[in-house]
Design an enzyme around this catalytic site. Structure first.
Site, PDB file in Angstrom:
ATOM      1  N   THR A   1       0.836  -1.177   0.000  1.00 47.24           N
ATOM      2  CA  THR A   1       0.000   0.000   0.000  1.00 47.24           C
ATOM      3  C   THR A   1       0.881   1.241   0.000  1.00 47.24           C
ATOM      4  O   THR A   1       2.069   1.155   0.267  1.00 47.24           O
ATOM      5  CB  THR A   1      -0.859  -0.022   1.290  1.00 47.24           C
TER       6      THR A   1
ATOM      7  N   GLY B   1       1.429  -1.323   4.913  1.00 47.66           N
ATOM      8  CA  GLY B   1       1.896  -2.435   5.724  1.00 47.66           C
ATOM      9  C   GLY B   1       0.841  -3.402   6.203  1.00 47.66           C
ATOM     10  O   GLY B   1       1.056  -4.100   7.193  1.00 47.66           O
ATOM     11  N   GLY B   2      -0.310  -3.503   5.526  1.00 44.38           N
ATOM     12  CA  GLY B   2      -1.277  -4.539   5.853  1.00 44.38           C
ATOM     13  C   GLY B   2      -1.683  -4.527   7.311  1.00 44.38           C
ATOM     14  O   GLY B   2      -2.144  -3.525   7.864  1.00 44.38           O
TER      15      GLY B   2
END
Length: 530
Positions: A343, A425-426
């Site tokens: 992202t 970073g999920g």
């Protein structure tokens, strides 16, 4: 020394310096925060292609002084043909993670750009769309320097991406894996961005671009059709919020994990930790994360399918109840199911105090890997978070929005400061937000110091196989031993500044008009201001 950048005319931060400059230049020309973010959103899709694309999704929080923030949900739903039977009938027991069958949701981010354009005009914006697309189209046509992370991830993930239609033709250079610093041109994407600037953003869904993408997707074997594209529009949604002692925090509602980001800080605030960087700070935030993730993983999904309102978890009473479950001497056993994702987050504040907190994603690095060769658009694989199991929370159904790790953040302090912040970073996104905000907003560290300081991550992201509590190597060894003694399953990473911890950033405006920004040394980004 770690210095925070300051200015009065406007500040922009992103994980790539060319995107920061694209946004800053719009501010210099008199554009507002929404216009600046549109220019940077287009630019970052070109210069950081492994992290995001105009074939992904996005979320916005926009604000102006004295008014309620505006949220934009630019999450695309699953295609009408994307049913469990579509996959089981092709011999799959789960959704493939790469390739055409992984490209099963409508790209929503351009719909978000369209809504942001409307807000920009309401704020008095006058810059033409062709100007806002100019830098991105220029970089795509003239070429970009391959970044270290792009080179590394292309190499590491090539085996699983090489068979995706259009991938090799778009992201290899002379049929070879790209090296850091090589020139990568994206001519088809340049044409697409130029057309969007001339024909308008709606062309992506209901014009010639939509027709071209639909034909390429059909040829590849994706379930997404022209009718799916034509039926999509992003939506304005009020952000959710929670109160801390000194600030109100804002984030996006489901299907994002914004409620978890707010809960972590709200729960931690109840613990009354007095100082930063010690055991109580790190342990308290990690345990608050666990409490928030237990709620997220049970309830957070497409809001049309939720059985509860996120607001009921964001009251002070709810935070106090969750905080009472935390043992400040002992770690709660973990893990839960992890999420991963790749992202970008970008933030901006203009001279009038208007702000933009924006996040754009294709889920995994390079998403599905499928590229529409006639348009240069790379399609996300966000829909692989769905399950073919009818008892699962995220059961695959046509027209359903996928769960999103994306969550742009904003805070308004009682002393008049406004802050926008976020990260990629999920699963690590809300954790990094809690680290940055707690250091700056609760413990009064400098903004750049709060972003640069060593970070941690509970769970798995960036392709990591373990679900341990990961720490960068700069943490004090004595603190590491304290955390181990409390029962944390620890893994100290070899890197002092690890990509595993995401690429964070933050921008703050003070009541006197002074602005400051911080970019992450873990990224290729910068603070651009004037």
């Amino acid at each position: 020394m770690i210095h925070t950048k300051r200015a009065l005319g406007g500040v922009f931060v992103s994980p790539h310096h060319l995107a920061s400059q694209a946004g800053r230049d719009v501010l210099k020309e008199g554009g507002n925060a929404a216009e600046a973010m549109l220019a940077a959103a287009a630019a970052i899709a070109v210069v950081y292609p492994h992290m995001n694309s105009i074939g992904g999704d996005g979320f916005w929080i926009l604000s102006e002084p004295g008014k309620a923030p505006i949220g934009i949900d630019a999450c695309g739903p699953t295609a009408a043909a994307a049913t469990p039977e579509f996959y089981t009938g092709r011999g799959h027991s789960s959704i493939p993670t790469r390739g055409p069958l992984a490209a099963l949701t409508v790209p929503g981010t351009l719909g978000g750009w369209a809504k942001a354009s409307e807000v920009a005009r309401q704020w008095g914006g006058k810059l033409p769309l062709s100007r806002l697309m100019h830098d991105a189209a220029h970089h795509a046509r003239q070429g970009i320097a391959v970044t270290p992370s792009q080179a590394r991830l292309t190499k590491v993930k090539h085996a699983e991406l090489k068979d995706s239609p259009g991938f090799n033709e778009t992201y290899l250079i002379n049929n070879a894996l790209p090296e850091e610093g090589q020139l990568l041109k994206q001519t088809a994407l340049a044409d697409t961005l130029q057309r969007l600037g001339q024909a308008g953003l709606d062309d992506f869904y209901r014009g010639e671009l939509a027709q071209a993408m639909a034909e390429d997707l059909a040829r590849a074997g994706s379930p997404v059709t022209l009718a799916d594209l034509q039926g999509y529009n992003a939506t304005l949604r009020p952000p959710i919020s929670t109160e801390l002692g000194n600030a109100t925090l804002y984030n996006m509602p489901p299907p994002t994990q914004g409620m978890a980001a707010l809960m972590i800080l709200g729960i931690f605030d109840q613990l009354k930790v007095q100082s930063a960087e010690g055991f109580e700070h790190i342990h308290g935030l990690v345990e608050s994360t666990k409490q928030a993730f237990l709620v997220r993983d049970r309830y957070c999904t497409d809001p049309a399918y939720m059985t509860v309102s996120p607001d009921e978890f964001l009251t002070r009473e709810a935070m106090h109840s969750r905080a009472s479950n935390i043992d400040m001497r002992k770690a709660l056993p973990w893990p839960q199911d992890p999420w991963q994702g790749d992202t970008i987050w970008m933030g901006c504040i203009d001279s009038e105090g208007r702000t933009a907190s924006f996040i754009q994603s294709i889920f995994w690095e390079f998403g599905s890997g499928v590229v529409s060769q006639s348009t240069g658009v790379l399609f996300q694989n966000r829909g692989i978070s769905f399950s073919l199991n009818p008892t699962a929370l995220h059961y695959l159904q046509p027209g359903r929005k996928p769960f999103h790790t994306l969550n742009p953040a904003m805070a308004r302090f009682k002393d008049g400061r406004t802050m926008v912040y976020g990260t990629m970073g999920g699963e690590g996104q809300p954790q990094t937000q809690s680290a940055v905000f707690s250091r700056y907003g609760l413990f009064s560290q400098g903004l750049q110091q709060a972003v640069t300081a060593p970070r941690w991550l509970l769970g798995r992201t960036w392709g990591e196989e373990t679900t341990t509590l990961k720490l960068e190597s700069r943490f004090d060894p004595a603190l590491v031993e304290q955390l181990k003694a409390a029962g944390h399953d620890l893994e100290v990473l070899p890197e002092a500044f690890s990509d595993t911890m995401g690429h964070a950033g933050a921008v703050v405006r003070h009541p006197n008009g002074m602005m400051e920004g911080a970019a992450d040394p873990r990224s290729d980004g910068s603070v651009a201001c004037w």
